[in-house]
Design a protein around this motif. Structure first.
Motif, PDB file in Angstrom:
ATOM      1  N   SER A  90      13.647  81.020  14.793  1.00  0.00           N
ATOM      2  CA  SER A  90      13.570  80.028  15.855  1.00  0.00           C
ATOM      3  C   SER A  90      12.112  79.742  16.206  1.00  0.00           C
ATOM      4  CB  SER A  90      14.294  80.555  17.094  1.00  0.00           C
ATOM      5  OG  SER A  90      14.016  79.744  18.206  1.00  0.00           O
ATOM      6  N   PRO A  91      11.755  78.462  16.468  1.00  0.00           N
ATOM      7  CA  PRO A  91      10.365  78.157  16.831  1.00  0.00           C
ATOM      8  C   PRO A  91       9.974  78.786  18.170  1.00  0.00           C
ATOM      9  CG  PRO A  91      11.715  76.158  16.837  1.00  0.00           C
ATOM     10  CD  PRO A  91      12.574  77.277  16.352  1.00  0.00           C
ATOM     11  N   PHE A  92      10.931  79.078  19.027  1.00  0.00           N
ATOM     12  CA  PHE A  92      10.616  79.731  20.301  1.00  0.00           C
ATOM     13  C   PHE A  92      10.443  81.240  20.130  1.00  0.00           C
ATOM     14  CE2 PHE A  92      12.385  82.201  23.827  1.00  0.00           C
ATOM     15  CZ  PHE A  92      11.412  81.956  24.789  1.00  0.00           C
ATOM     16  N   LEU A  93      11.274  81.841  19.303  1.00  0.00           N
ATOM     17  CA  LEU A  93      11.261  83.290  19.180  1.00  0.00           C
ATOM     18  C   LEU A  93      10.101  83.822  18.350  1.00  0.00           C
ATOM     19  CD1 LEU A  93      15.036  84.116  18.785  1.00  0.00           C
ATOM     20  CD2 LEU A  93      13.601  84.345  20.803  1.00  0.00           C
ATOM     21  N   ARG A  94       9.570  83.026  17.461  1.00  0.00           N
ATOM     22  CA  ARG A  94       8.471  83.505  16.617  1.00  0.00           C
ATOM     23  C   ARG A  94       7.251  83.922  17.432  1.00  0.00           C
ATOM     24  NH1 ARG A  94       7.044  82.053  10.782  1.00  0.00           N
ATOM     25  NH2 ARG A  94       5.172  83.275  10.554  1.00  0.00           N
ATOM     26  N   PRO A  95       6.743  83.099  18.370  1.00  0.00           N
ATOM     27  CA  PRO A  95       5.590  83.553  19.173  1.00  0.00           C
ATOM     28  C   PRO A  95       5.924  84.771  20.033  1.00  0.00           C
ATOM     29  CG  PRO A  95       5.964  81.201  19.493  1.00  0.00           C
ATOM     30  CD  PRO A  95       7.069  81.714  18.650  1.00  0.00           C
ATOM     31  N   VAL A  96       7.173  84.838  20.511  1.00  0.00           N
ATOM     32  CA  VAL A  96       7.577  85.994  21.308  1.00  0.00           C
ATOM     33  C   VAL A  96       7.560  87.242  20.428  1.00  0.00           C
ATOM     34  CG1 VAL A  96       9.492  87.015  22.593  1.00  0.00           C
ATOM     35  CG2 VAL A  96       8.935  84.601  22.899  1.00  0.00           C
ATOM     36  N   TYR A  97       8.100  87.131  19.225  1.00  0.00           N
ATOM     37  CA  TYR A  97       8.099  88.245  18.285  1.00  0.00           C
ATOM     38  C   TYR A  97       6.672  88.696  17.974  1.00  0.00           C
ATOM     39  CZ  TYR A  97       8.427  90.701  13.845  1.00  0.00           C
ATOM     40  OH  TYR A  97       8.285  91.612  12.840  1.00  0.00           O
ATOM     41  N   ALA A 104       3.938  88.253  19.731  1.00  0.00           N
ATOM     42  CA  ALA A 104       3.302  88.832  20.921  1.00  0.00           C
ATOM     43  C   ALA A 104       3.795  90.258  21.154  1.00  0.00           C
ATOM     44  CB  ALA A 104       3.582  87.963  22.145  1.00  0.00           C
ATOM     45  N   LEU A 105       5.098  90.468  21.031  1.00  0.00           N
ATOM     46  CA  LEU A 105       5.628  91.818  21.226  1.00  0.00           C
ATOM     47  C   LEU A 105       5.156  92.768  20.129  1.00  0.00           C
ATOM     48  CD1 LEU A 105       9.268  91.061  22.393  1.00  0.00           C
ATOM     49  CD2 LEU A 105       7.375  91.953  23.764  1.00  0.00           C
ATOM     50  N   SER A 106       5.043  92.258  18.922  1.00  0.00           N
ATOM     51  CA  SER A 106       4.549  93.078  17.826  1.00  0.00           C
ATOM     52  C   SER A 106       3.098  93.489  18.082  1.00  0.00           C
ATOM     53  CB  SER A 106       4.665  92.310  16.515  1.00  0.00           C
ATOM     54  OG  SER A 106       4.137  93.060  15.455  1.00  0.00           O
ATOM     55  N   ALA A 107       2.268  92.551  18.486  1.00  0.00           N
ATOM     56  CA  ALA A 107       0.868  92.873  18.787  1.00  0.00           C
ATOM     57  C   ALA A 107       0.767  93.832  19.967  1.00  0.00           C
ATOM     58  CB  ALA A 107       0.098  91.590  19.083  1.00  0.00           C
ATOM     59  N   PHE A 108       1.592  93.646  20.966  1.00  0.00           N
ATOM     60  CA  PHE A 108       1.592  94.537  22.127  1.00  0.00           C
ATOM     61  C   PHE A 108       1.983  95.957  21.706  1.00  0.00           C
ATOM     62  CE2 PHE A 108       3.673  96.363  25.902  1.00  0.00           C
ATOM     63  CZ  PHE A 108       2.610  96.286  26.793  1.00  0.00           C
ATOM     64  N   GLY A 109       2.954  96.079  20.824  1.00  0.00           N
ATOM     65  CA  GLY A 109       3.373  97.390  20.349  1.00  0.00           C
ATOM     66  C   GLY A 109       2.280  98.097  19.569  1.00  0.00           C
ATOM     67  N   TRP A 110       1.509  97.354  18.766  1.00  0.00           N
ATOM     68  CA  TRP A 110       0.428  97.973  17.993  1.00  0.00           C
ATOM     69  C   TRP A 110      -0.665  98.525  18.895  1.00  0.00           C
ATOM     70  CZ3 TRP A 110       0.734  99.919  13.490  1.00  0.00           C
ATOM     71  CH2 TRP A 110       1.585  99.378  12.539  1.00  0.00           C
ATOM     72  N   LEU A 111      -0.801  97.983  20.108  1.00  0.00           N
ATOM     73  CA  LEU A 111      -1.797  98.526  21.033  1.00  0.00           C
ATOM     74  C   LEU A 111      -1.464  99.963  21.395  1.00  0.00           C
ATOM     75  CD1 LEU A 111      -2.341  95.539  23.482  1.00  0.00           C
ATOM     76  CD2 LEU A 111      -3.946  96.417  21.794  1.00  0.00           C
ATOM     77  N   PHE A 112      -0.187 100.281  21.524  1.00  0.00           N
ATOM     78  CA  PHE A 112       0.221 101.614  21.926  1.00  0.00           C
ATOM     79  C   PHE A 112       0.465 102.538  20.742  1.00  0.00           C
ATOM     80  CE2 PHE A 112       1.222  99.062  25.610  1.00  0.00           C
ATOM     81  CZ  PHE A 112       0.628  99.823  26.606  1.00  0.00           C
ATOM     82  N   ILE A 113       0.973 102.008  19.643  1.00  0.00           N
ATOM     83  CA  ILE A 113       1.277 102.844  18.483  1.00  0.00           C
ATOM     84  C   ILE A 113       0.030 103.040  17.636  1.00  0.00           C
ATOM     85  CG2 ILE A 113       2.601 102.980  16.350  1.00  0.00           C
ATOM     86  CD1 ILE A 113       4.791 101.393  17.765  1.00  0.00           C
ATOM     87  N   GLY A 114      -0.676 101.986  17.367  1.00  0.00           N
ATOM     88  CA  GLY A 114      -1.850 102.059  16.518  1.00  0.00           C
ATOM     89  C   GLY A 114      -1.458 102.134  15.058  1.00  0.00           C
ATOM     90  N   PRO A 115      -2.412 101.971  14.176  1.00  0.00           N
ATOM     91  CA  PRO A 115      -2.099 102.043  12.749  1.00  0.00           C
ATOM     92  C   PRO A 115      -1.784 103.475  12.339  1.00  0.00           C
ATOM     93  CG  PRO A 115      -4.439 101.761  13.075  1.00  0.00           C
ATOM     94  CD  PRO A 115      -3.802 101.645  14.436  1.00  0.00           C
ATOM     95  N   VAL A 116      -0.899 103.617  11.386  1.00  0.00           N
ATOM     96  CA  VAL A 116      -0.531 104.933  10.865  1.00  0.00           C
ATOM     97  C   VAL A 116      -1.615 105.360   9.886  1.00  0.00           C
ATOM     98  CG1 VAL A 116       1.218 106.200   9.561  1.00  0.00           C
ATOM     99  CG2 VAL A 116       1.890 104.377  11.139  1.00  0.00           C
ATOM    100  N   PRO A 117      -2.125 106.594  10.015  1.00  0.00           N
ATOM    101  CA  PRO A 117      -3.178 107.009   9.076  1.00  0.00           C
ATOM    102  C   PRO A 117      -2.658 107.085   7.652  1.00  0.00           C
ATOM    103  CG  PRO A 117      -2.488 108.838  10.459  1.00  0.00           C
ATOM    104  CD  PRO A 117      -1.784 107.611  10.969  1.00  0.00           C
ATOM    105  N   LEU A 118      -3.502 106.751   6.722  1.00  0.00           N
ATOM    106  CA  LEU A 118      -3.144 106.813   5.314  1.00  0.00           C
ATOM    107  C   LEU A 118      -3.037 108.270   4.874  1.00  0.00           C
ATOM    108  CD1 LEU A 118      -5.515 104.014   3.992  1.00  0.00           C
ATOM    109  CD2 LEU A 118      -3.068 103.858   4.464  1.00  0.00           C
ATOM    110  N   PRO A 119      -2.185 108.569   3.899  1.00  0.00           N
ATOM    111  CA  PRO A 119      -2.015 109.967   3.481  1.00  0.00           C
ATOM    112  C   PRO A 119      -3.309 110.641   3.037  1.00  0.00           C
ATOM    113  CG  PRO A 119      -0.325 108.586   2.498  1.00  0.00           C
ATOM    114  CD  PRO A 119      -1.281 107.670   3.197  1.00  0.00           C
ATOM    115  N   GLU A 120      -4.218 109.912   2.404  1.00  0.00           N
ATOM    116  CA  GLU A 120      -5.437 110.548   1.929  1.00  0.00           C
ATOM    117  C   GLU A 120      -6.405 110.878   3.057  1.00  0.00           C
ATOM    118  OE1 GLU A 120      -4.401 107.586   0.765  1.00  0.00           O
ATOM    119  OE2 GLU A 120      -5.875 106.089   1.319  1.00  0.00           O
TER     120      GLU A 120
END
Length: 64
Positions: free
Chosen positions: A4-11, A13-29
């Motif tokens: 949906s054209p409405f849900l894409r920006p919401v998705y 935004a929520l994805s970016a907001f979640g990365w603020l708290f979770i952060g990137p997963v460290p690589l195995p090496e």
């Protein structure tokens, strides 16, 4: 991902907001290798004692 054209920006935004708290997963090496129990683990705090008969049997099963 929503189509949906409405849900894409919401998705996004929520994805970016979640990365603020979770952060990137460290690589195995980049992870530190395991070197035994943590510094305050009870096995590190107790003096070293000889293995019991049951512990010897388990050790033989695990190491072959």
């Amino acid at each position: 991902m929503p189509r949906s054209p409405f849900l894409r920006p919401v998705y996004e935004a929520l994805s970016a907001f979640g990365w603020l708290f979770i952060g990137p997963v460290p690589l195995p090496e980049r992870r530190q290798p395991l070197t035994g129990p943590a510094p305050l683990h009870p096995e590190r705090l107790c003096p070293q004692r000889p293995l019991t008969a049951a512990e010897h049997a388990l050790d033989r099963q695990l190491t072959g």
